[in-house]
Design an enzyme around this catalytic site. Structure first.
Site, PDB file in Angstrom:
ATOM      1  N   CYS A  50       0.834  -1.205   0.000  1.00 30.95           N
ATOM      2  CA  CYS A  50       0.000   0.000   0.000  1.00 30.95           C
ATOM      3  C   CYS A  50       0.871   1.259   0.000  1.00 30.95           C
ATOM      4  O   CYS A  50       1.589   1.519   0.968  1.00 30.95           O
ATOM      5  CB  CYS A  50      -0.910  -0.034   1.227  1.00 30.95           C
ATOM      6  SG  CYS A  50      -1.711   1.517   1.627  1.00 30.95           S
TER       7      CYS A  50
ATOM      8  N   CYS B  16       0.232   3.554   2.912  1.00 34.94           N
ATOM      9  CA  CYS B  16       0.781   3.001   4.156  1.00 34.94           C
ATOM     10  C   CYS B  16       2.283   3.281   4.232  1.00 34.94           C
ATOM     11  O   CYS B  16       2.798   3.657   5.284  1.00 34.94           O
ATOM     12  CB  CYS B  16       0.524   1.500   4.237  1.00 34.94           C
ATOM     13  SG  CYS B  16      -1.225   1.043   4.209  1.00 34.94           S
TER      14      CYS B  16
END
Length: 103
Positions: free
Chosen positions: A28, A31
């Site tokens: 991600c 993230c």
């Protein structure tokens, strides 16, 4: 920050203390963007236990909790959900701190 080991651990920890679960995944981009800020956020809030939850490892738990995007944050205290910062949008350190202040 501790990594969640099992669904049973999630259920146990969420009932005993003030905890924020940080839902994320290695792939991600959002993230990865926020990851360098997380240690400072954790250090600034010693009264809260932070637990990292790998979305791919706990996909069923994420579905059960309606985690619709990552990174996302879910807060519990004494078995009750007390707040969530869940969306598909990128989060900033300032937004995460603002979320924590609402708890």
């Amino acid at each position: 920050m501790h990594n969640l080991a099992s669904v049973e651990e999630f259920q146990l920890v969420s009932k005993k203390e003030k905890v924020i679960f940080f839902f994320n995944a290695d792939w991600c981009g959002d993230c990865v963007f926020i990851k360098p800020e997380i240690p400072g956020i954790v250090k600034a809030h010693p009264e809260i236990t932070f637990i990292k939850v790998d979305r791919d490892e706990f996909i069923e738990l994420c579905e059960e909790l309606s985690i619709v995007g990552i990174p996302s944050f879910l807060a519990y205290e004494n078995g009750e959900e007390i707040g969530r910062f869940v969306s598909k949008n990128r989060k900033t350190k300032e937004e995460i701190e603002a979320f924590i202040q609402t708890l």
